[in-house]
Design a protein around this motif. Structure first.
Motif, mmCIF file in Angstrom:
data_model
loop_
_atom_site.group_PDB
_atom_site.id
_atom_site.type_symbol
_atom_site.label_atom_id
_atom_site.label_comp_id
_atom_site.label_asym_id
_atom_site.label_seq_id
_atom_site.Cartn_x
_atom_site.Cartn_y
_atom_site.Cartn_z
ATOM 1 N N LEU A 78 0.824 -1.211 0.000
ATOM 2 C CA LEU A 78 0.000 0.000 0.000
ATOM 3 C C LEU A 78 0.859 1.262 0.000
ATOM 4 O O LEU A 78 0.431 2.303 -0.503
ATOM 5 C CB LEU A 78 -0.918 0.000 1.222
ATOM 6 C CG LEU A 78 -2.059 -1.017 1.199
ATOM 7 C CD1 LEU A 78 -2.795 -1.031 2.528
ATOM 8 C CD2 LEU A 78 -3.035 -0.696 0.078
ATOM 9 N N ARG A 79 2.048 1.182 0.570
ATOM 10 C CA ARG A 79 2.935 2.339 0.548
ATOM 11 C C ARG A 79 3.539 2.595 -0.821
ATOM 12 O O ARG A 79 4.066 3.683 -1.068
ATOM 13 C CB ARG A 79 4.065 2.134 1.567
ATOM 14 C CG ARG A 79 3.636 2.345 3.008
ATOM 15 C CD ARG A 79 4.731 1.945 3.972
ATOM 16 N NE ARG A 79 4.380 2.270 5.343
ATOM 17 C CZ ARG A 79 5.065 1.848 6.410
ATOM 18 N NH1 ARG A 79 6.143 1.093 6.232
ATOM 19 N NH2 ARG A 79 4.677 2.178 7.629
ATOM 20 N N SER A 80 3.466 1.616 -1.725
ATOM 21 C CA SER A 80 4.062 1.770 -3.059
ATOM 22 C C SER A 80 3.041 2.226 -4.095
ATOM 23 O O SER A 80 3.195 1.941 -5.279
ATOM 24 C CB SER A 80 4.675 0.436 -3.502
ATOM 25 O OG SER A 80 3.670 -0.559 -3.619
ATOM 26 N N THR A 81 2.000 2.917 -3.652
ATOM 27 C CA THR A 81 0.943 3.359 -4.568
ATOM 28 C C THR A 81 1.076 4.833 -4.942
ATOM 29 O O THR A 81 0.140 5.393 -5.522
ATOM 30 C CB THR A 81 -0.435 3.124 -3.935
ATOM 31 O OG1 THR A 81 -0.502 3.791 -2.666
ATOM 32 C CG2 THR A 81 -0.690 1.643 -3.733
ATOM 33 N N GLU A 82 2.188 5.463 -4.605
ATOM 34 C CA GLU A 82 2.334 6.884 -4.912
ATOM 35 C C GLU A 82 2.340 7.136 -6.418
ATOM 36 O O GLU A 82 1.787 8.139 -6.890
ATOM 37 C CB GLU A 82 3.628 7.416 -4.276
ATOM 38 C CG GLU A 82 3.671 7.311 -2.748
ATOM 39 C CD GLU A 82 2.558 8.106 -2.089
ATOM 40 O OE1 GLU A 82 2.151 9.138 -2.663
ATOM 41 O OE2 GLU A 82 2.100 7.699 -1.009
ATOM 42 N N ASP A 83 2.961 6.236 -7.178
ATOM 43 C CA ASP A 83 2.985 6.417 -8.633
ATOM 44 C C ASP A 83 1.572 6.307 -9.208
ATOM 45 O O ASP A 83 1.217 7.051 -10.138
ATOM 46 C CB ASP A 83 3.903 5.381 -9.274
ATOM 47 C CG ASP A 83 5.356 5.576 -8.880
ATOM 48 O OD1 ASP A 83 5.715 6.706 -8.486
ATOM 49 O OD2 ASP A 83 6.137 4.603 -8.945
ATOM 50 N N ASP A 84 0.773 5.371 -8.688
ATOM 51 C CA ASP A 84 -0.604 5.247 -9.170
ATOM 52 C C ASP A 84 -1.412 6.505 -8.868
ATOM 53 O O ASP A 84 -2.202 6.968 -9.708
ATOM 54 C CB ASP A 84 -1.279 4.030 -8.520
ATOM 55 C CG ASP A 84 -0.643 2.729 -8.961
ATOM 56 O OD1 ASP A 84 -0.220 2.645 -10.123
ATOM 57 O OD2 ASP A 84 -0.564 1.794 -8.140
ATOM 58 N N LEU A 85 -1.230 7.059 -7.686
ATOM 59 C CA LEU A 85 -1.931 8.299 -7.355
ATOM 60 C C LEU A 85 -1.456 9.448 -8.236
ATOM 61 O O LEU A 85 -2.259 10.299 -8.646
ATOM 62 C CB LEU A 85 -1.703 8.641 -5.876
ATOM 63 C CG LEU A 85 -2.390 7.728 -4.860
ATOM 64 C CD1 LEU A 85 -1.998 8.133 -3.441
ATOM 65 C CD2 LEU A 85 -3.900 7.784 -5.017
#
Length: 473
Positions: free
Chosen positions: A256-263
């Motif tokens: 869940l912490r690796s979703t910055e690119d998706d956002l």
């Protein structure tokens, strides 16, 4: 000499437990170097899993964005061709190089902010011309004069823009052209401005009129990875909580912490869709749908942050060996089902009643878990579930007051199933015969007392009234 035959011993359950205890004791008795090596191996393994996950996710994202890539490529090619044709026929020889470059820069390097970037491009050209001509007039022409001109143009552009972008790039490029070509070719300044103007205008026309993208399809493709990771990780978190597996909850937290690119891609898609529904007449009918989608995207981002917080609280609760009622993982699973249902209903434009029912079930299970008995981090999980349920309802289109009221009422129903209110218990218990008799006697005594007081009041009034005189005959 007798030989004892070897007998194969099958370990039983108690033997396995004993072996596990011995292994744990041996692990605790390991030297510090071995413990550090084990921690290093765990960290390396976790890093490898994260890299593999991101690599697979990047491949899926590239496959999902092929349509947008194809549309933008065709837009850039068409804009370059039209700009070159207009520049060659209207602006003269040499302009067919700079005008297409400006058109391509407008489309390809500023997706979602093309109108603003076009004005930045024109401003950068004007700034480069002003600084280049002024310094060339004062300092003359030469290699070191070119360096000074470019340095001052870039510095001025950075002071104006505050960061890099088309304004800075065009200011520097135009300053180079003015400092190097202006001594050999007179009248270069005005055609350069027209080149940038034609290129930017052609780029905007292609984006707004000739090949406008479908904004809702772009938004749907950008939001798909976030929906997928929410559904997947909520289900994974529920299973990890049922099995009290700390490693799995930590894995959920890492993913869940690796979703910055998706956002970031979702924000870019929102910016691009807003531009299309603003400047493209054929997409104006999508404005209301875009604004509704933009509000939902904001609540979807909050839901992702809520899920990350719940993964962190569940990990801490398991590490502190707090009790996890079975209703908590069930509520987590209901929340994941509600996310999938909301995506399906909003995609086809159906009513969101099924999403509301799943959210109510999630809040009711959270209320039951709170009434069953949880500790500090478990109570934080309950609060996080209620907050996430409210954010999901807001993403589905409910007003904030309605979403909070629905979640509050459902959680209250769940709590009442475990601990019914005292007033409800008294209402359900039928009165006994003796209680009814006492009630009737009490009411009769009260009625007699009221009648007695009324009679005394009438007697006192008559005693204090003067006697009437008998009328004369």
């Amino acid at each position: 000499m007798s030989v004892v035959p070897a007998v194969a011993v099958v370990p039983g359950r108690h033997d396995c437990r004993a072996a596990a205890g011995v292994t744990a004791a041996m692990a605790d008795d390991r030297p510090p170097a071995d413990r550090d090596q084990s921690r290093f191996d765990e960290t390396a393994e976790r890093t490898v899993r994260r890299v593999r996950h991101r690599g697979g996710q990047a491949g899926r994202i590239r496959a999902r964005q092929w349509e947008v890539t194809l549309v933008i490529s065709i837009q850039a090619g068409l804009a370059a061709a039209i700009a070159a044709l207009l520049a060659k026929n209207l602006l003269g020889q040499g302009s067919h190089v700079f005008a297409p470059a400006a058109a391509v820069g407008t489309i390809a390097t500023a997706i979602g902010q093309r109108a603003r970037r076009t004005f930045e491009l024109l401003g950068g050209v004007a700034l480069g011309i002003i600084i280049g001509d002024t310094l060339r007039f004062l300092l003359g022409s030469g290699p070191w004069q070119t360096g000074v001109v470019v340095a001052l143009a870039i510095a001025s552009a950075l002071l104006v823009a505050g960061k890099g972008g088309p304004l800075v790039g065009q200011a520097g490029g135009t300053a180079v052209l003015i400092a190097t070509l202006a001594p050999m070719q007179r009248g270069l300044e005005v055609p350069r401005i027209f080149d940038a103007l034609v290129g930017g205008a052609v780029g905007l026309v292609v984006v707004a009129l000739l090949l406008p993208i479908n904004p809702m399809r772009v938004l749907d493709r950008a939001a798909a990875p976030i929906f997928a990771i929410l559904c997947e990780q909520l289900d994974e978190l529920a299973q990890a909580m049922r099995g009290r597996d700390v490693a799995r909850t930590m894995g959920v937290l890492d993913r869940l912490r690796s979703t910055e690119d998706d956002l970031g891609r979702l924000h870019d898609a929102l910016s691009g869709a807003e531009e299309v529904v603003t400047i493209a007449p054929v997409r104006w009918h999508r404005r209301q749908q875009y604004h509704r989608y933009a509000r939902s995207a904001g609540h979807l981002e909050r839901l992702l942050l809520d899920t990350r917080a719940m993964a962190r609280w569940s990990t801490t609760a398991l590490q502190y060996d707090e009790p996890i009622p079975p209703e908590l993982p069930d509520a987590m699973g209901r929340l994941g089902q509600a996310v999938a249902e909301m995506r399906a209903e909003c995609k086809v434009g159906d009513d969101t009643q099924r999403t509301r029912r799943l959210v109510e079930q999630c809040a009711e299970l959270a209320g039951r878990a709170s009434a069953t008995g949880v500790k500090s981090f478990g109570e934080s999980l309950v609060t996080g579930l209620r907050t996430a349920a409210s954010d999901l309802l807001r993403a589905a289109g409910f007003e904030p007051e309605d979403a909070n009221r629905i979640v509050r009422r459902a959680a209250g129903v769940g709590e009442a199933e475990i601990h019914p209110p005292l007033r409800r218990q008294l209402h359900r218990a039928p009165p006994t015969r003796a209680a009814r008799a006492r009630r009737r006697a009490h009411l009769a005594a009260r009625a007699r007392r009221r009648a007695h007081l009324a009679a005394r009041a009438r007697d006192d009034g008559r005693a204090g009234r003067p006697a009437r005189e008998r009328p004369a005959r």
